[in-house]
Enzyme design. Sequence first.
Site, mmCIF file in Angstrom:
data_model
loop_
_atom_site.group_PDB
_atom_site.id
_atom_site.type_symbol
_atom_site.label_atom_id
_atom_site.label_comp_id
_atom_site.label_asym_id
_atom_site.label_seq_id
_atom_site.Cartn_x
_atom_site.Cartn_y
_atom_site.Cartn_z
ATOM 1 N N THR A 1 9.638 -4.092 1.276
ATOM 2 C CA THR A 1 9.154 -2.937 2.024
ATOM 3 C C THR A 1 7.713 -2.621 1.657
ATOM 4 O O THR A 1 6.996 -1.972 2.427
ATOM 5 C CB THR A 1 10.061 -1.719 1.771
ATOM 6 O OG1 THR A 1 11.417 -2.090 2.031
ATOM 7 C CG2 THR A 1 9.699 -0.554 2.663
ATOM 8 N N VAL B 1 18.908 2.347 -3.405
ATOM 9 C CA VAL B 1 17.517 1.927 -3.263
ATOM 10 C C VAL B 1 17.274 1.915 -1.766
ATOM 11 O O VAL B 1 17.744 1.035 -1.053
ATOM 12 C CB VAL B 1 17.247 0.552 -3.885
ATOM 13 C CG1 VAL B 1 15.814 0.123 -3.609
ATOM 14 C CG2 VAL B 1 17.505 0.583 -5.391
ATOM 15 N N LYS C 1 21.049 -4.418 -6.743
ATOM 16 C CA LYS C 1 20.784 -3.797 -5.447
ATOM 17 C C LYS C 1 21.499 -4.635 -4.402
ATOM 18 O O LYS C 1 21.182 -5.811 -4.214
ATOM 19 C CB LYS C 1 19.275 -3.750 -5.176
ATOM 20 C CG LYS C 1 18.936 -3.203 -3.793
ATOM 21 C CD LYS C 1 17.434 -3.299 -3.519
ATOM 22 C CE LYS C 1 17.122 -2.861 -2.084
ATOM 23 N NZ LYS C 1 15.681 -3.051 -1.759
ATOM 24 N N TYR D 1 18.616 -8.325 -6.845
ATOM 25 C CA TYR D 1 18.562 -7.904 -5.445
ATOM 26 C C TYR D 1 19.219 -8.991 -4.608
ATOM 27 O O TYR D 1 18.666 -10.080 -4.434
ATOM 28 C CB TYR D 1 17.117 -7.673 -5.034
ATOM 29 C CG TYR D 1 16.911 -7.158 -3.631
ATOM 30 C CD1 TYR D 1 17.965 -6.691 -2.836
ATOM 31 C CD2 TYR D 1 15.630 -7.123 -3.077
ATOM 32 C CE1 TYR D 1 17.755 -6.216 -1.557
ATOM 33 C CE2 TYR D 1 15.400 -6.651 -1.796
ATOM 34 C CZ TYR D 1 16.468 -6.193 -1.040
ATOM 35 O OH TYR D 1 16.249 -5.727 0.227
#
Length: 299
Positions: free
Chosen positions: A54, A210, A170, A142
């Site tokens: 992001t 998150v 995550k 992640y």
Amino acid sequence: MAPISTPQTPFGRVLTAMVTPFTADGALDLDGAQRLASHLVDSGNDGLIINGTTGESPTTSDAEKDQLVRAVLEAVGHRAHVVAGIGTNDTRHSIELARTAERTGAHGLLAVTPYYNKPPQEGLFQHFTAIADATGLPVMLYDIPGRSGVPIDTETLIRLAQHPRIVANKDAKGDLGRASWVIAQSGLPWYSGDDMLNLPLLAVGAIGFVSVVGHVVTPELRAMLDAHITGDVQKATEIHQKLLPVFTGMFRTQGVITTKAALTLQKLPAGPLRLPLVELTEHETAQLKIDLAAGGVEL
């Protein structure tokens, strides 16, 4: 005061994966990054992910990544977790980024599954272990097979959870069953990495988020989490349902694109995108305004 963490909530509970503000000519906007980070922490974030997807990390240089971490630490590092995204599909490069982040003062590392080269599970295990061995910082895995092409399998996650510095995951896998098994068998602290599944993942044992939509609705995410923790399932569900238009609208196209558009509408630092990402069209912007308004977001 330094940010508070526990083994159960190693990076707090509500984190936003922050965009990287750019100036009109496409350079880093470090002042904007500091102002946005302060706004997000003031809104209720326990921490921020810097240099994640992001944050347009595929388009920022190693030097820019370091500058961003430094700037955000200076702005909010005394009151929020600053977690540096260091994941690449090259283990050596990831280790270099991790060591730089540690020297700069980051509080933790986010390591995404290596993308494009599609390693087997043993390759994933060795990749993440090498990163965790390279510094003294806590690591959040992640797992996002939709981008990486390869999931971190249940058995691999359980093995990785035994590493003393791999302290969280995550989860953007979208598989509540697999998440349930890993949480139950490993006790690995679990963060939702898929905003639409924030509440369902809490129900199977996640401890926080998150988030991408945290750029615009952190107070609501915090209220939903608090309601769940205190056992007010009805209130948590009501907040989740209220936010459904936001969850939908922010992901009608690539999330960075809509997030920067939403921040611009709120007159917060964002700036342009770097190619290959492109700005929303007028029609898409109009739809985003409708979606955000339906979820109670003021523009």
